[in-house]
Design an enzyme around this catalytic site. Structure first.
Site, mmCIF file in Angstrom:
data_model
loop_
_atom_site.group_PDB
_atom_site.id
_atom_site.type_symbol
_atom_site.label_atom_id
_atom_site.label_comp_id
_atom_site.label_asym_id
_atom_site.label_seq_id
_atom_site.Cartn_x
_atom_site.Cartn_y
_atom_site.Cartn_z
ATOM 1 N N GLY A 14 0.822 -1.201 0.000
ATOM 2 C CA GLY A 14 0.000 0.000 0.000
ATOM 3 C C GLY A 14 0.859 1.256 0.000
ATOM 4 O O GLY A 14 1.899 1.298 0.653
ATOM 5 N N ARG A 75 0.898 -5.308 -5.437
ATOM 6 C CA ARG A 75 1.089 -6.529 -4.658
ATOM 7 C C ARG A 75 1.442 -7.646 -5.632
ATOM 8 O O ARG A 75 0.919 -7.705 -6.737
ATOM 9 C CB ARG A 75 -0.165 -6.847 -3.856
ATOM 10 C CG ARG A 75 -0.562 -5.675 -2.938
ATOM 11 C CD ARG A 75 -1.639 -6.055 -1.951
ATOM 12 N NE ARG A 75 -2.136 -4.885 -1.229
ATOM 13 C CZ ARG A 75 -1.545 -4.342 -0.177
ATOM 14 N NH1 ARG A 75 -0.422 -4.870 0.272
ATOM 15 N NH2 ARG A 75 -2.064 -3.280 0.415
ATOM 16 N N ASP A 106 4.874 -4.555 6.201
ATOM 17 C CA ASP A 106 5.271 -5.885 6.645
ATOM 18 C C ASP A 106 5.510 -6.845 5.484
ATOM 19 O O ASP A 106 6.522 -7.547 5.443
ATOM 20 C CB ASP A 106 4.197 -6.455 7.583
ATOM 21 C CG ASP A 106 4.566 -7.822 8.123
ATOM 22 O OD1 ASP A 106 5.464 -7.888 8.981
ATOM 23 O OD2 ASP A 106 3.974 -8.821 7.671
ATOM 24 N N THR A 128 4.337 2.887 5.614
ATOM 25 C CA THR A 128 2.959 2.455 5.816
ATOM 26 C C THR A 128 2.266 3.424 6.751
ATOM 27 O O THR A 128 2.859 3.857 7.745
ATOM 28 C CB THR A 128 2.881 1.033 6.402
ATOM 29 O OG1 THR A 128 1.548 0.767 6.849
ATOM 30 C CG2 THR A 128 3.825 0.849 7.574
ATOM 31 N N ASP A 130 -0.102 2.741 8.731
ATOM 32 C CA ASP A 130 -0.635 2.055 9.911
ATOM 33 C C ASP A 130 0.259 2.152 11.144
ATOM 34 O O ASP A 130 -0.191 1.873 12.255
ATOM 35 C CB ASP A 130 -0.893 0.582 9.607
ATOM 36 C CG ASP A 130 -2.052 0.388 8.650
ATOM 37 O OD1 ASP A 130 -2.932 1.263 8.612
ATOM 38 O OD2 ASP A 130 -2.074 -0.638 7.939
ATOM 39 N N ASP A 132 2.588 0.126 12.020
ATOM 40 C CA ASP A 132 2.579 -1.219 12.598
ATOM 41 C C ASP A 132 3.902 -1.969 12.422
ATOM 42 O O ASP A 132 3.949 -3.194 12.582
ATOM 43 C CB ASP A 132 1.436 -2.040 12.003
ATOM 44 C CG ASP A 132 1.519 -2.177 10.483
ATOM 45 O OD1 ASP A 132 2.366 -1.501 9.862
ATOM 46 O OD2 ASP A 132 0.737 -2.964 9.918
ATOM 47 N N ARG A 174 -6.150 -2.567 10.458
ATOM 48 C CA ARG A 174 -6.696 -3.925 10.627
ATOM 49 C C ARG A 174 -6.145 -4.610 11.869
ATOM 50 O O ARG A 174 -6.869 -5.278 12.596
ATOM 51 C CB ARG A 174 -6.404 -4.768 9.382
ATOM 52 C CG ARG A 174 -7.289 -4.461 8.191
ATOM 53 C CD ARG A 174 -6.911 -5.304 7.002
ATOM 54 N NE ARG A 174 -5.583 -4.959 6.511
ATOM 55 C CZ ARG A 174 -4.956 -5.598 5.527
ATOM 56 N NH1 ARG A 174 -5.522 -6.637 4.956
ATOM 57 N NH2 ARG A 174 -3.756 -5.218 5.120
#
Length: 322
Positions: A14, A75, A106, A128, A130, A132, A174
């Site tokens: 992403g 992707r 990730d 990213t 996120d 994360d 998520r």
């Protein structure tokens, strides 16, 4: 003298604001140190299909302020196979490219780890929204995404207050609730629902009802997508209290827009750092910033370690949401 004479850079997974700033930093830092530098289009798909081009200083002119990624991203299921990984490594070797900088999340780090195991010198940059990725305080794009959410909540608060309604705001995340937590705290949300902390809709509804009884004219609930459907949560709240709860799903708008100065600076620092680490002979690392210091951590360790959740910040948000 370093054995690294040329490197490549790609963006994968992403997109996130600041990826272009990171690409710019990698390209210009590599050229500053006398290296040839190449760009891979469309992430690992482009690497496997040999979509690689030489870069110069002008190739990355006027991009530091742009969102998205000029290298495009995709992707790639082929990269999950050993055959695809070997093809990717062979395409780098046939061009005499000694190192690769991967900008992504990730899944992108997992691909970089596989290439490192095949002998390719790799560096990962955490791109990213996120936030994360472990072993870095912040990821490239996170600050901008939080700002977008806060701005949206500010606007929603105006109209919710006018109509004495509740607003359920669904944001990305998520498996990591950092966007919801930071944006919720910064915007004064009454409730923040995140994957890291179990919640009861009954408690959320009761708190909302109590706030309205005590004179509040609106209520904001920020929901990370990882806890479930924002639509179902809105319906569940409405069924429990006599308050009109309207859902807003921000979606991919959180990925777009001009990166903040913090994301541009972070991306620039990490891009230059990755190049210098490769020149120094390092490989198979994920680059990050911890307590203001640039760090390089074994990339396999990064992808197998879950990022620690900031419970202190969550409890602060609870205390201030009365």
């Amino acid at each position: 003298m370093s054995e690294v004479k040329s490197i490549a850079v790609l963006t994968s997974g992403g997109d996130s604001q600041g990826m272009n700033a990171a690409v710019r930093a990698v390209v210009r830092s590599a050229i500053y140190y006398g290296l040839d530098v190449y760009a891979v289009q469309r992430g690992y798909y482009g690497l496997i299909h040999d979509d690689i081009r030489k870069m110069d200083l002008r190739s990355v002119g006027d991009i530091i302020q742009r969102g998205g990624t000029i290298l495009q991203t995709a992707r790639c299921k082929e990269m999950m196979t050993l055959e695809g990984q070997k093809t990717a490594a062979d395409n780098l070797r046939k061009r005499d490219i000694d190192g690769l900088v991967v900008i992504g999340g990730d899944g992108s780090y997992q691909g970089a780890d596989k290439l490192a195991q095949l002998g390719i010198k790799t560096m990962g940059l955490p791109g990213t929204i996120d936030n994360d990725i472990s072993y870095t305080d912040y990821t490239i794009g996170f600050d901008t995404a939080v700002g977008i959410v806060v701005d949206a909540i500010n606007k929603l608060r105006d109209t919710m207050s006018s109509h004495e309604r509740a607003s359920i705001v669904e944001v990305m995340g998520r498996h990591c609730g950092d966007i919801a937590l930071h944006a919720g705290l910064a915007s004064g949300a009454e409730s923040i629902l995140i994957p890291e902390v179990p919640f009861n809709v009954e408690d959320v509804a009761d708190r909302m009802k109590e706030n309205f009884v005590n004179g509040k004219r609106h209520s904001i609930v920020v929901v990370a997508e990882g806890v479930g459907s924002g639509e179902e949560i809105a319906k569940s709240i409405t069924s429990r209290v006599n308050i009109d709860a309207r859902l807003t799903v921000l979606g991919h708008i959180q990925r777009g827009g001009t990166p903040t100065h913090k994301d541009r600076i972070l991306a620039s620092q990490l891009g230059d750092f990755a190049v210098r680490q490769l020149i120094a002979g390092d490989s198979g690392k994920g680059c990050g910033v911890i307590n203001g210091q640039l760090v390089a951590t074994d990339i396999h360790k990064v992808i197998t370690t879950k990022k620690e959740f900031n419970m202190d910040m969550y409890e602060l948000a609870l205390r201030l949401s009365q």
